[in-house]
Design an enzyme around this catalytic site. Structure first.
Site, short mmCIF file in Angstrom:
data_model
loop_
_atom_site.label_atom_id
_atom_site.label_comp_id
_atom_site.label_asym_id
_atom_site.label_seq_id
_atom_site.Cartn_x
_atom_site.Cartn_y
_atom_site.Cartn_z
NE ARG A 50 -1.09 -2.83 2.26
CZ ARG A 50 -0.38 -3.96 2.34
NH1 ARG A 50 -0.25 -4.75 1.29
NH2 ARG A 50 0.23 -4.30 3.47
CB CYS A 84 -3.68 -3.18 6.32
SG CYS A 84 -2.48 -2.09 5.51
CB THR A 86 -1.14 1.80 4.70
OG1 THR A 86 -0.20 1.95 5.77
CG2 THR A 86 -0.74 2.75 3.58
CB THR A 128 3.44 3.09 6.55
OG1 THR A 128 2.15 3.56 6.09
CG2 THR A 128 3.30 1.70 7.14
CE LYS A 167 4.09 -4.29 6.33
NZ LYS A 167 2.80 -4.98 6.30
CB CYS A 197 1.92 0.59 11.15
SG CYS A 197 2.37 -0.76 10.05
#
Length: 249
Positions: A50, A84, A86, A128, A167, A197
């Site tokens: 994203r 998520c 974003t 992010t 991640k 995030c």
């Protein structure tokens, strides 16, 4: 007990999806298996990055997000959520293409801050670069009377290193840089931190912030459980039974 079926647009990333699922399960008032919610998870890590798209450096994730949302609706979900932050850049476009509610992590977070921390006026957003660039949180927070403490480009670079390390399953990497970002947010006037995030909450057990931290994944899970247990159709719960109204003034 009547309950709604929850659909999770997941895989962004898989660990964050697991975190949301675990929180929904933990928050559900259940005395046996059958009391838990029916949850359909579409763990779809092939959804393009994203942040990369928002920064003009990658493929558009929207078609993949729509595919996941429509797949979940076709499978019988009565309401959707996404693990998520974003990805909520695309929330209105997704809502236009489905006929069931999509509960927003951004809206639930802002409402929870106003309810639980009414004296707070400035927040530090741990998110992010894509979330910052697109101001995914900023507009909703400003509507709620909250300002976002500024971060420098160097601070955002540090946060991105931390997020992508998580991640990749390297949870302990860049902990010192993460702590530095927490300090920078507080130095910029933040009275509260938003773990904006879905990888950030996975780090909270190993750090000790000096100011309160709100976990949007937790506020989303709380709202999803309330809505899923609502005896009315999910849409009625969103608009009437359990409003997501943000106090004005």
């Amino acid at each position: 007990m009547s309950m709604q079926t929850v659909g999770i647009i997941g895989g962004m990333g898989p660990g964050a999806t697991l975190d949301l699922f675990q929180k929904i399960v933990s928050l559900t008032p259940a005395s046996c298996d059958q009391d838990h919610l029916h949850i359909i998870i579409d763990n779809y890590p092939q959804i393009p990055d994203r942040t990369a798209f928002i920064l003009g450096q990658g493929a558009n994730p929207l078609p993949y997000l729509l595919e996941s949302a429509q797949r979940l609706e076709a499978a019988g979900a009565n309401l959707l959520c996404m693990s998520c932050n974003t990805a909520h850049h695309f929330v209105e476009e997704i809502r236009e293409q489905i006929s069931i509610p999509l509960v927003s992590i951004i809206e639930t977070c802002a409402a929870a801050i106003r309810l639980k921390f009414p004296a707070v006026s400035t927040v530090g957003l741990l998110a992010t670069r894509g979330t910052f660039t697109a101001k995914i949180y900023h507009h909703t927070l400003e509507h709620a009377g909250l300002s976002v403490a500024p971060f420098t480009d160097a601070d955002l670079d540090r946060l991105m290193k931390v997020i992508y390390a998580v991640k990749a399953g390297r949870l302990s990497e860049h902990i010192d840089e993460f702590k530095f970002c927490l300090h920078q947010a507080q130095a910029a006037g933040a009275q509260l931190l938003i773990a904006g995030c879905t990888e950030i909450p996975l780090l909270l057990p190993v750090v000790s912030p000096a100011i309160p931290v709100i976990d949007p994944t937790l506020t989303l899970a709380e709202q999803v459980v309330r809505l899923a247990l609502c005896p009315s159709p999910a849409e009625a719960c969103v608009t009437k039974e359990i409003p997501l109204a943000i106090p004005q003034g």
